[in-house]
Design an enzyme around this catalytic site. Structure first.
Site, PDB file in Angstrom:
ATOM      1  N   ARG A  68      51.893  42.290  36.196  1.00 11.82           N
ATOM      2  CA  ARG A  68      52.377  41.517  37.120  1.00 11.82           C
ATOM      3  C   ARG A  68      51.829  41.792  38.510  1.00 11.82           C
ATOM      4  O   ARG A  68      51.127  42.709  38.558  1.00 11.82           O
ATOM      5  CB  ARG A  68      53.935  41.896  37.382  1.00 11.82           C
ATOM      6  N   GLY A  69      51.893  40.888  39.426  1.00  4.90           N
ATOM      7  CA  GLY A  69      51.434  41.119  40.729  1.00  4.90           C
ATOM      8  C   GLY A  69      50.229  39.968  40.891  1.00  4.90           C
ATOM      9  O   GLY A  69      49.497  39.988  40.119  1.00  4.90           O
ATOM     10  N   ALA A  70      50.644  39.217  42.084  1.00  5.10           N
ATOM     11  CA  ALA A  70      49.446  38.089  42.182  1.00  5.10           C
ATOM     12  C   ALA A  70      48.113  38.498  41.976  1.00  5.10           C
ATOM     13  O   ALA A  70      47.251  37.678  40.897  1.00  5.10           O
ATOM     14  CB  ALA A  70      49.539  37.670  43.481  1.00  5.10           C
ATOM     15  N   ARG A 102      53.118  31.841  34.321  1.00  6.74           N
ATOM     16  CA  ARG A 102      54.191  31.848  35.642  1.00  6.74           C
ATOM     17  C   ARG A 102      53.792  30.954  36.491  1.00  6.74           C
ATOM     18  O   ARG A 102      52.219  30.998  36.782  1.00  6.74           O
ATOM     19  CB  ARG A 102      54.125  33.399  35.952  1.00  6.74           C
ATOM     20  N   GLN A 216      61.172  46.368  41.186  1.00  4.15           N
ATOM     21  CA  GLN A 216      59.739  46.666  41.381  1.00  4.15           C
ATOM     22  C   GLN A 216      59.264  47.804  42.281  1.00  4.15           C
ATOM     23  O   GLN A 216      58.545  48.879  42.041  1.00  4.15           O
ATOM     24  CB  GLN A 216      58.675  45.715  41.593  1.00  4.15           C
ATOM     25  N   ASP A 257      52.467  35.878  46.785  1.00  2.00           N
ATOM     26  CA  ASP A 257      52.011  35.235  45.722  1.00  2.00           C
ATOM     27  C   ASP A 257      51.361  34.006  45.906  1.00  2.00           C
ATOM     28  O   ASP A 257      50.516  33.495  45.062  1.00  2.00           O
ATOM     29  CB  ASP A 257      53.304  35.113  44.735  1.00  2.00           C
ATOM     30  N   ASN A 267      56.640  34.949  48.468  1.00  2.00           N
ATOM     31  CA  ASN A 267      56.709  36.456  47.768  1.00  2.00           C
ATOM     32  C   ASN A 267      57.758  36.816  47.524  1.00  2.00           C
ATOM     33  O   ASN A 267      58.909  36.054  47.233  1.00  2.00           O
ATOM     34  CB  ASN A 267      56.479  37.355  49.239  1.00  2.00           C
ATOM     35  N   LYS A 268      57.909  38.107  46.973  1.00  2.00           N
ATOM     36  CA  LYS A 268      59.079  38.330  46.047  1.00  2.00           C
ATOM     37  C   LYS A 268      60.527  38.053  46.771  1.00  2.00           C
ATOM     38  O   LYS A 268      60.447  38.363  48.032  1.00  2.00           O
ATOM     39  CB  LYS A 268      59.076  39.970  45.873  1.00  2.00           C
TER      40      LYS A 268
HETATM   41  C1  LIG Z   1      50.673  41.389  46.038  1.00  2.00           C
HETATM   42  S1  LIG Z   1      50.959  40.977  44.629  1.00  2.00           S
HETATM   43  C2  LIG Z   1      52.546  41.540  44.307  1.00  2.00           C
HETATM   44  C3  LIG Z   1      53.477  40.672  44.518  1.00  2.00           C
HETATM   45  O1  LIG Z   1      53.890  40.001  43.223  1.00  2.00           O
HETATM   46  C4  LIG Z   1      55.132  40.630  42.910  1.00  2.00           C
HETATM   47  O2  LIG Z   1      55.866  39.503  42.276  1.00  2.00           O
HETATM   48  P1  LIG Z   1      55.973  39.973  40.674  1.00  2.00           P
HETATM   49  O3  LIG Z   1      56.406  41.313  40.616  1.00  2.00           O
HETATM   50  O4  LIG Z   1      57.136  39.016  40.173  1.00  2.00           O
HETATM   51  O5  LIG Z   1      54.778  39.705  39.841  1.00  2.00           O
HETATM   52  C5  LIG Z   1      55.741  40.370  44.340  1.00  2.00           C
HETATM   53  O6  LIG Z   1      55.874  39.113  44.905  1.00  2.00           O
HETATM   54  C6  LIG Z   1      54.589  41.030  44.989  1.00  2.00           C
HETATM   55  O7  LIG Z   1      54.588  40.810  46.471  1.00  2.00           O
END
Ligand SMILES: CSC[C@H]1O[C@H](OP(=O)(O)O)[C@H](O)[C@@H]1O
Length: 377
Positions: A68-70, A102, A216, A257, A267-268
């Site tokens: 996960r993570g952009a 996603r 997270q 994201d 973003n989250k």
């Molecule tokens: C800098 S990318 C990380 C970004 O992705 C996370 O979302 P997820 O955990 O659902 O993939 C979150 O928005 C983070 O800031």
């Protein structure tokens, strides 16, 4: 579920670094190429790796946030195309499945399209599927190296900005979700800036939002901060307001994201309330993201698709994150839950956007386009 096997990390060969092993890596054992992922749903309790031998396994890993993570989703997408090509799967079908795994992080589709274009171009010129598979892998590896380099440059630009915004060091930084090496081919995005400040002795404390519902922050950012020997404190998301009221936050650092052409930041979920709090308390709100997260083809925040996730992630709590009904019940059975994975912060609430190409402040359509289109790699 596709073909996944799990491998425990016996010894921690990289102690002192924020993560014990690369977030994802390509290997070519005799039985065929594989993409190996550090399973983020099991952290911090277990350090185990998922060995993906097919596209479905990788799509499942993306959907369940094992990866996960952009930025790293972009890498996973690109390597997923390389895996499909190398194993003789239908690359066009792999492209469709991976790009739609996603919806919000623009990086995923970007990585998939880059590797798929390399594959098709090589196939057109050589008519050799093996050469085409090698071209897809080379593009994934190039994107991986670019992301690692971008991460380093964002850390440098971000640290220079913090020194200007908050002179004198003793930085108390609030961060949300997880933006370290787990989301990147390098040291990450926002977390990489905090880690750079730590290495220079400028970080007094990292305030870590737990980041409900999938935690997270509690599970991953605290894990990375502990491994990096940073001074950090975990807090319930709801406690952030009182930190601002007490004057205990010098800057907010978050990732992204997808950043629309007008500078709106997806973003989250929980990022927008932090932006409002930071604005009210006159605290810098800084977004750190590579230019692969900027999407000039999406006009504004309202045009960004915000992923809606299953309600059981709110009404139950489970570790590792699991399917409905397997967690500890937090709400009466049958409770409906609202569970957007992201929210949108309007550009006027963003003090600065840090990318590998430099800093945009304020963030406007013009400063964003100039940054995103200037290629100083
Ligand atoms: C800098 S990318 C990380 C970004 O992705 C996370 O979302 P997820 O955990 O659902 O993939 C979150 O928005 C983070 O800031």
């Amino acid at each position: 579920m596709g073909d996944q096997s799990v491998v425990s990390l016996a010894n921690d060969s990289q102690s002192g670094s924020p993560v014990p092993t690369p977030t994802l890596r390509w290997e070519e054992p005799p039985e065929g190429p594989v993409l190996i992922l550090l399973d983020q749903t099991r952290l911090p309790v277990e350090e185990v790796e998922l060995v993906c031998t097919d596209v479905q396994a990788l799509v499942d890993a993306i959907r369940t946030l094992a990866v996960r993570g952009a930025p790293v989703l972009g890498l996973a997408g690109a390597y997923g195309i390389a895996l499909a090509a190398a194993r003789g799967f239908d690359v066009a079908e792999a492209e469709r499945q991976l790009a739609s795994a996603r919806p919000t992080a623009v990086n995923l589709g970007y990585g998939v399209r880059r590797a798929a274009a390399a594959y098709r171009s090589a196939l057109d010129t050589t008519a050799d599927p093996q050469r085409a598979a090698q071209a897809a892998l080379a593009e994934a590896r190039a994107l991986h190296a670019e992301d690692a380099a971008a991460s380093e440059r964002m850390a440098s630009h971000g640290l220079a900005l913090l020194k200007k915004l908050v002179p004198g060091g003793g930085l108390r930084i609030l961060t949300h979700c997880n933006t370290g090496a787990l989301v990147s081919g390098g040291a990450g995005t926002a977390f990489a800036v905090a880690h750079a400040a730590h290495r220079e002795g400028l970080l007094r404390r990292l305030w870590v939002d737990e980041t409900r519902p999938l935690l997270q922050g509690a599970r991953l950012t605290a894990y990375e901060a502990a491994r990096a020997d940073m001074t950090y404190t975990l807090l319930a998301d709801n406690a952030a307001g009182s930190l601002f009221a007490d004057g205990a936050v010098d800057a907010v650092l978050i990732g992204a994201d997808r950043i629309a052409a007008d500078g709106s930041v997806a973003n989250k979920v929980g990022s927008y309330p932090l932006a409002v709090l930071a604005h009210h308390h006159n605290v810098p709100f800084v977004v750190v993201a590579p230019t692969t997260t900027v999407d000039l083809a999406t006009a504004d925040g309202a045009s960004i698709e915000v992923e809606q996730r299953p309600g059981h992630e709110v009404t139950e709590i489970a570790h590792p994150i699991a399917e409905a009904g397997s967690g500890i019940v937090l709400a009466p059975l049958g409770t409906q839950a609202y569970n957007p994975a992201f929210d949108i912060t309007p550009a006027p609430l963003v003090t600065a956007l840090v990318t590998e190409n430099g800093v945009a402040s304020p963030v406007t359509a013009a400063t964003l386009a100039a940054l995103a289109l200037s290629d100083t790699r």
